[in-house]
Design a protein around this motif. Structure first.
Motif, PDB file in Angstrom:
ATOM      1  N   ASP A  43       0.789  -1.201   0.109  1.00 39.31           N
ATOM      2  CA  ASP A  43       0.030  -0.021  -0.008  1.00 39.31           C
ATOM      3  C   ASP A  43       1.003   0.962  -0.070  1.00 39.31           C
ATOM      4  OD1 ASP A  43      -2.512  -1.531   0.357  1.00 39.31           O
ATOM      5  OD2 ASP A  43      -1.867  -2.003   2.204  1.00 39.31           O
ATOM      6  N   THR A  44       2.134   1.114  -0.390  1.00 40.61           N
ATOM      7  CA  THR A  44       2.790   2.588  -0.589  1.00 40.61           C
ATOM      8  C   THR A  44       3.883   2.276  -1.833  1.00 40.61           C
ATOM      9  OG1 THR A  44       4.430   3.949   0.531  1.00 40.61           O
ATOM     10  CG2 THR A  44       4.584   1.750   1.063  1.00 40.61           C
ATOM     11  N   PHE A  45       3.887   3.562  -2.294  1.00 36.47           N
ATOM     12  CA  PHE A  45       4.970   3.628  -3.728  1.00 36.47           C
ATOM     13  C   PHE A  45       6.314   4.189  -2.986  1.00 36.47           C
ATOM     14  CE2 PHE A  45       0.642   4.255  -5.430  1.00 36.47           C
ATOM     15  CZ  PHE A  45       0.687   3.461  -6.175  1.00 36.47           C
ATOM     16  N   LYS A  46       6.636   4.300  -1.764  1.00 34.66           N
ATOM     17  CA  LYS A  46       8.020   5.013  -1.535  1.00 34.66           C
ATOM     18  C   LYS A  46       9.246   4.017  -1.607  1.00 34.66           C
ATOM     19  CE  LYS A  46       6.232   7.695   2.570  1.00 34.66           C
ATOM     20  NZ  LYS A  46       4.605   6.907   2.564  1.00 34.66           N
ATOM     21  N   ILE A  63      10.598  -3.112 -12.119  1.00 33.71           N
ATOM     22  CA  ILE A  63       9.357  -2.922 -12.588  1.00 33.71           C
ATOM     23  C   ILE A  63       8.522  -2.024 -11.344  1.00 33.71           C
ATOM     24  CG2 ILE A  63       7.287  -4.167 -13.516  1.00 33.71           C
ATOM     25  CD1 ILE A  63       9.927  -4.386 -14.995  1.00 33.71           C
ATOM     26  N   ALA A  64       7.564  -1.112 -11.791  1.00 29.91           N
ATOM     27  CA  ALA A  64       6.928  -0.403 -10.700  1.00 29.91           C
ATOM     28  C   ALA A  64       5.748  -1.537 -10.446  1.00 29.91           C
ATOM     29  CB  ALA A  64       6.248   0.777 -11.652  1.00 29.91           C
ATOM     30  N   GLY A  65       5.841  -1.432  -9.042  1.00 37.81           N
ATOM     31  CA  GLY A  65       4.938  -2.542  -8.444  1.00 37.81           C
ATOM     32  C   GLY A  65       4.537  -2.001  -7.173  1.00 37.81           C
ATOM     33  N   ILE A  66       3.178  -2.721  -6.537  1.00 37.45           N
ATOM     34  CA  ILE A  66       2.735  -2.488  -5.346  1.00 37.45           C
ATOM     35  C   ILE A  66       1.740  -3.737  -4.970  1.00 37.45           C
ATOM     36  CG2 ILE A  66       0.623  -1.180  -6.331  1.00 37.45           C
ATOM     37  CD1 ILE A  66       0.751   0.533  -3.725  1.00 37.45           C
ATOM     38  N   ASP A  85       1.191   3.872 -14.430  1.00 37.79           N
ATOM     39  CA  ASP A  85       1.719   5.273 -14.493  1.00 37.79           C
ATOM     40  C   ASP A  85       1.885   5.692 -12.743  1.00 37.79           C
ATOM     41  OD1 ASP A  85       2.443   7.639 -14.633  1.00 37.79           O
ATOM     42  OD2 ASP A  85       0.800   8.321 -16.122  1.00 37.79           O
ATOM     43  N   LEU A  86       3.159   5.910 -12.435  1.00 37.80           N
ATOM     44  CA  LEU A  86       3.133   6.563 -11.264  1.00 37.80           C
ATOM     45  C   LEU A  86       2.476   7.840 -10.883  1.00 37.80           C
ATOM     46  CD1 LEU A  86       6.784   5.104 -10.189  1.00 37.80           C
ATOM     47  CD2 LEU A  86       4.886   4.832  -8.710  1.00 37.80           C
ATOM     48  N   ASP A  87       2.320   8.506 -12.030  1.00 37.83           N
ATOM     49  CA  ASP A  87       1.763   9.974 -11.861  1.00 37.83           C
ATOM     50  C   ASP A  87       0.217   9.691 -12.315  1.00 37.83           C
ATOM     51  OD1 ASP A  87       3.996  11.279 -11.215  1.00 37.83           O
ATOM     52  OD2 ASP A  87       4.481  11.050 -13.149  1.00 37.83           O
ATOM     53  N   PHE A  90      -4.749   5.993 -10.561  1.00 40.00           N
ATOM     54  CA  PHE A  90      -4.337   4.830  -9.684  1.00 40.00           C
ATOM     55  C   PHE A  90      -3.557   5.312  -8.490  1.00 40.00           C
ATOM     56  CE2 PHE A  90      -1.490   1.350  -8.751  1.00 40.00           C
ATOM     57  CZ  PHE A  90      -2.174   0.542  -7.911  1.00 40.00           C
ATOM     58  N   ALA A  91      -2.382   5.586  -8.944  1.00 40.79           N
ATOM     59  CA  ALA A  91      -1.267   6.044  -7.952  1.00 40.79           C
ATOM     60  C   ALA A  91      -1.805   7.086  -6.973  1.00 40.79           C
ATOM     61  CB  ALA A  91      -0.064   6.164  -8.647  1.00 40.79           C
ATOM     62  N   GLN A  92      -2.484   7.831  -7.452  1.00 38.35           N
ATOM     63  CA  GLN A  92      -2.859   9.044  -6.798  1.00 38.35           C
ATOM     64  C   GLN A  92      -3.901   8.787  -5.896  1.00 38.35           C
ATOM     65  OE1 GLN A  92      -4.535  12.073  -9.569  1.00 38.35           O
ATOM     66  NE2 GLN A  92      -2.385  12.161 -10.536  1.00 38.35           N
ATOM     67  N   LYS A  93      -4.857   7.764  -6.094  1.00 34.67           N
ATOM     68  CA  LYS A  93      -5.861   7.130  -5.158  1.00 34.67           C
ATOM     69  C   LYS A  93      -5.260   6.442  -4.007  1.00 34.67           C
ATOM     70  CE  LYS A  93     -10.167   7.149  -7.981  1.00 34.67           C
ATOM     71  NZ  LYS A  93     -10.673   8.071  -7.419  1.00 34.67           N
ATOM     72  N   ILE A  94      -4.187   5.599  -4.458  1.00 39.26           N
ATOM     73  CA  ILE A  94      -3.621   4.752  -3.432  1.00 39.26           C
ATOM     74  C   ILE A  94      -2.694   5.759  -2.451  1.00 39.26           C
ATOM     75  CG2 ILE A  94      -1.750   3.050  -3.058  1.00 39.26           C
ATOM     76  CD1 ILE A  94      -4.468   2.002  -4.146  1.00 39.26           C
ATOM     77  N   GLU A  95      -2.105   6.595  -3.059  1.00 41.53           N
ATOM     78  CA  GLU A  95      -1.225   7.796  -2.220  1.00 41.53           C
ATOM     79  C   GLU A  95      -2.245   8.439  -1.173  1.00 41.53           C
ATOM     80  OE1 GLU A  95       0.826   9.528  -5.027  1.00 41.53           O
ATOM     81  OE2 GLU A  95       2.748   8.487  -4.541  1.00 41.53           O
ATOM     82  N   ALA A  96      -3.435   8.813  -1.705  1.00 42.57           N
ATOM     83  CA  ALA A  96      -4.508   9.782  -0.860  1.00 42.57           C
ATOM     84  C   ALA A  96      -4.933   8.714   0.363  1.00 42.57           C
ATOM     85  CB  ALA A  96      -5.564  10.265  -1.906  1.00 42.57           C
TER      86      ALA A  96
END
Length: 243
Positions: A43-46, A63-66, A85-87, A90-96
């Motif tokens: 649950d994080t892209f850090k 590979i970008a993964g989570i 896409d890290l930008d 999907f990525a925005q919702k998970i980071e929020a």
């Protein structure tokens, strides 16, 4: 050079519940002669963001993964997501969601809340969101979803209708029979098979599954092909609608 191209698509760093830093994981990947890895923190892209920044110096493909925790039929399942896409949305919702859960936890520790209630994304919503961006969603360690084979197949069938792309047929916990059954499900529902060690700490398998078997790069190629297929579908749809 890597004589046999091998991969590990399920690795955790200190960004979630792993014990090693991203730099240590990259060094470990090189020691094990892996040509590609995916940092799939919970649950994080850090972790994956750091890994992408550092990997070029080592000549390692990242590979970008989570690994996303999602609600499915009143239970929590884990979905591995790749090729996104890290930008993107999907990525925005998970980071929020990560920020809200952190804020809720801090409020609880400060005494501003009586209980800490963690928020989760709905599995069907997650699969739809990932597919809309051309990403690939894989059911992680399916054995943990259900030990009942009939129920597991029902779950895989239902999730496939909602956008599941594959199942983690190769995992450190899977016995030979488990691998055969999961690969059969992948064939039956036209899903990809992927694999990873699910590494967390020293002593865990890394770049290998049971019996020290390695995971071939061909499974990553199939994953990439599927992502390209999804993205081409999105491009065609956008052209039709004039976007």
């Amino acid at each position: 050079m890597h004589s046999k191209k091998c991969i590990d698509l399920h690795i955790h760093s200190r960004a979630s519940d792993g014990n090693l830093s991203v730099s240590e994981l990259i060094e470990k990947a090189n020691m094990h002669n892996l040509c590609a890895i995916a940092i799939t923190d919970h649950d994080t892209f850090k972790g994956v963001k750091k890994c992408l920044q550092k990997s070029e110096a080592y000549g390692l493909e990242v590979i970008a993964g989570i690994e996303v925790s999602a609600v499915y039929r009143n239970a929590i399942i884990h979905i591995l997501v790749y090729e996104f896409d890290l930008d993107g949305v999907f990525a925005q919702k998970i980071e929020a969601l990560e920020k809200r859960n952190l804020r809720n936890y801090i409020d609880y520790k400060k005494g501003n809340k009586f209980v800490y209630i963690r928020e989760y994304i709905d599995a069907h919503s997650l699969l739809k969101l990932v597919r809309l961006e051309g990403g690939t969603a894989i059911l992680a360690h399916p054995k943990r979803v259900s030990k009942n084979l009939k129920k597991l197949e029902e779950t895989v069938g239902d999730l496939t209708k909602k956008g599941l792309c594959g199942i983690e047929s190769f995992h450190a916990e899977n016995r030979l029979f488990d691998q055969f059954f999961l690969r059969f499900l992948a064939w039956k529902y036209n899903l990809l098979s992927t694999g990873g060690s699910d590494f967390h700490k020293e002593g865990d398998k890394f770049g290998k599954i049971r019996w020290n078997r390695k995971i071939s790069y061909q499974y990553l190629l199939k994953l990439k092909d599927k992502s390209r297929e999804y993205k081409n579908e999105i491009d065609q749809r956008d052209k039709i609608w004039g976007k």
